[in-house]
Write an enzyme that holds these catalytic residues in place. Structure first.
Site, mmCIF file in Angstrom:
data_model
loop_
_atom_site.group_PDB
_atom_site.id
_atom_site.type_symbol
_atom_site.label_atom_id
_atom_site.label_comp_id
_atom_site.label_asym_id
_atom_site.label_seq_id
_atom_site.Cartn_x
_atom_site.Cartn_y
_atom_site.Cartn_z
ATOM 1 N N ARG A 172 97.378 56.610 65.802
ATOM 2 C CA ARG A 172 96.621 55.566 66.207
ATOM 3 C C ARG A 172 96.241 55.670 67.619
ATOM 4 N NH1 ARG A 172 96.536 55.621 61.509
ATOM 5 N NH2 ARG A 172 97.183 53.887 59.974
ATOM 6 N N SER A 221 96.580 44.742 61.338
ATOM 7 C CA SER A 221 97.919 45.283 61.564
ATOM 8 C C SER A 221 98.290 45.074 63.073
ATOM 9 C CB SER A 221 98.071 46.652 61.139
ATOM 10 O OG SER A 221 98.177 46.781 59.772
ATOM 11 N N GLU A 291 99.632 47.823 67.987
ATOM 12 C CA GLU A 291 98.454 48.629 67.292
ATOM 13 C C GLU A 291 97.292 48.093 67.987
ATOM 14 O OE1 GLU A 291 96.851 50.172 63.184
ATOM 15 O OE2 GLU A 291 98.824 49.794 63.363
#
Length: 300
Positions: A172, A221, A291
């Site tokens: 990520r 998320s 995130e």
């Protein structure tokens, strides 16, 4: 106080004081000092060339992985419209995609072209620009597994093409230059039967529908999965499922998702996330990493 005394002339749309809440999934937060929707790549390139180099620039896709703080975003927010949403076949197993194209459009075009390996993009609620920048992924695949190269407009207006090896991809994360805008990308899959691709896309869609609060004001998320475990398991074990701060709640359906119950401020959502991090750290010793991107300034 404005950071911009004068703005360059554009052929697209340039809006001062533009609300951003309607453009992000959480439906909260302040506005952009300036919102720029360029007509094409050259319009964007020229604008950035002429814009004062000290002015910050941020790209905005579908706003699914984003908390815009209540004080808004200073500088220029760039949003890519229909001119950047084209997807076309570039060979037997390759697609050329605009930075504003959605994951659903990319995966559907791949299906129609008989290109497998891109089905997971069906589940990423964002645009090519966003998931190239974040090395977006789901269901065992990441952008780094399919990316050939991407086209950027740098903060100084230069147009460059950057190959996979130069993006510094980790989980990520990428090392794309600050203030650069992803205006296109080339993805490579493999030849596959279109019916098999559709079946996999259907499976992914059904699994997401069953496990995630897709019809809520959420941001996807919230925290990265720590090595060897899932963030939601740690959050659940720390007793955070259903936890409420102000107008924000930890989803009871999937507790790595935060919800705006209707009137939440972005400050509520961010405070809830920090409280979840605190409780998980106390319970398991693990410090969860955000995130979701948090941008802008807090309201004073």
């Amino acid at each position: 106080m404005s950071l911009i005394d004068t703005v360059p002339a554009v052929r697209g749309r340039l809006t001062a004081g533009a609300p951003l809440a309607p453009l992000v999934w959480f439906k909260s937060g302040g506005g952009a000092e300036w919102l720029f929707e360029p007509k094409d790549v050259d319009d964007l390139s020229r604008f950035l060339t002429e814009l004062d180099p000290s002015v910050p620039v941020m790209g905005l896709g579908l706003g699914s992985n984003l908390i815009v703080r209540d004080g808004g975003v200073r500088g220029v927010v760039v949003r890519l419209g229909k001119a950047f949403a084209k997807v076309e076949s570039a060979g037997r197993s390759t697609l050329r995609c605009g930075g504003g194209a959605s994951g659903i459009l990319v995966s559907s075009t791949a299906r129609d072209a008989g290109i497998g390996g891109l089905e997971f993009l069906r589940s990423i609620p964002g645009t090519v620009g966003g998931f190239v920048r974040m090395n977006g992924g789901a269901y065992g695949r990441e952008v780094k597994d399919i990316l050939v190269d991407c086209k950027l407009v740098l903060r100084d207006g230069r147009q460059v093409t950057v190959g996979l090896a130069d993006l510094g991809y980790t989980y990520r994360h990428s090392e794309l230059p600050e203030g650069s805008i992803v205006v296109g990308a080339t993805f490579r899959g493999y030849p596959e039967d279109s019916d098999r691709i559709q079946a996999e896309m259907d499976r992914i869609a059904a699994e997401r529908e069953a496990s995630q609060p897709l019809r809520s004001r959420t941001g996807g998320s919230t925290f990265k999965n720590p090595a060897g475990t899932k963030a939601w398991k740690l959050i659940d074990a720390a007793g955070c499922r259903g936890l409420i701060v102000g107008g924000a709640q930890v989803s009871e359906k999937h507790c790595n998702f935060l919800l705006n119950l209707g009137e939440a401020r972005s400050a509520d959502i961010e405070a809830l996330g920090e409280e979840v991090r605190r409780r998980v750290r106390e319970h398991s010793g693990v410090t969860l990493e955000w995130e979701i991107q948090r941008v802008g300034v807090e309201r004073g």
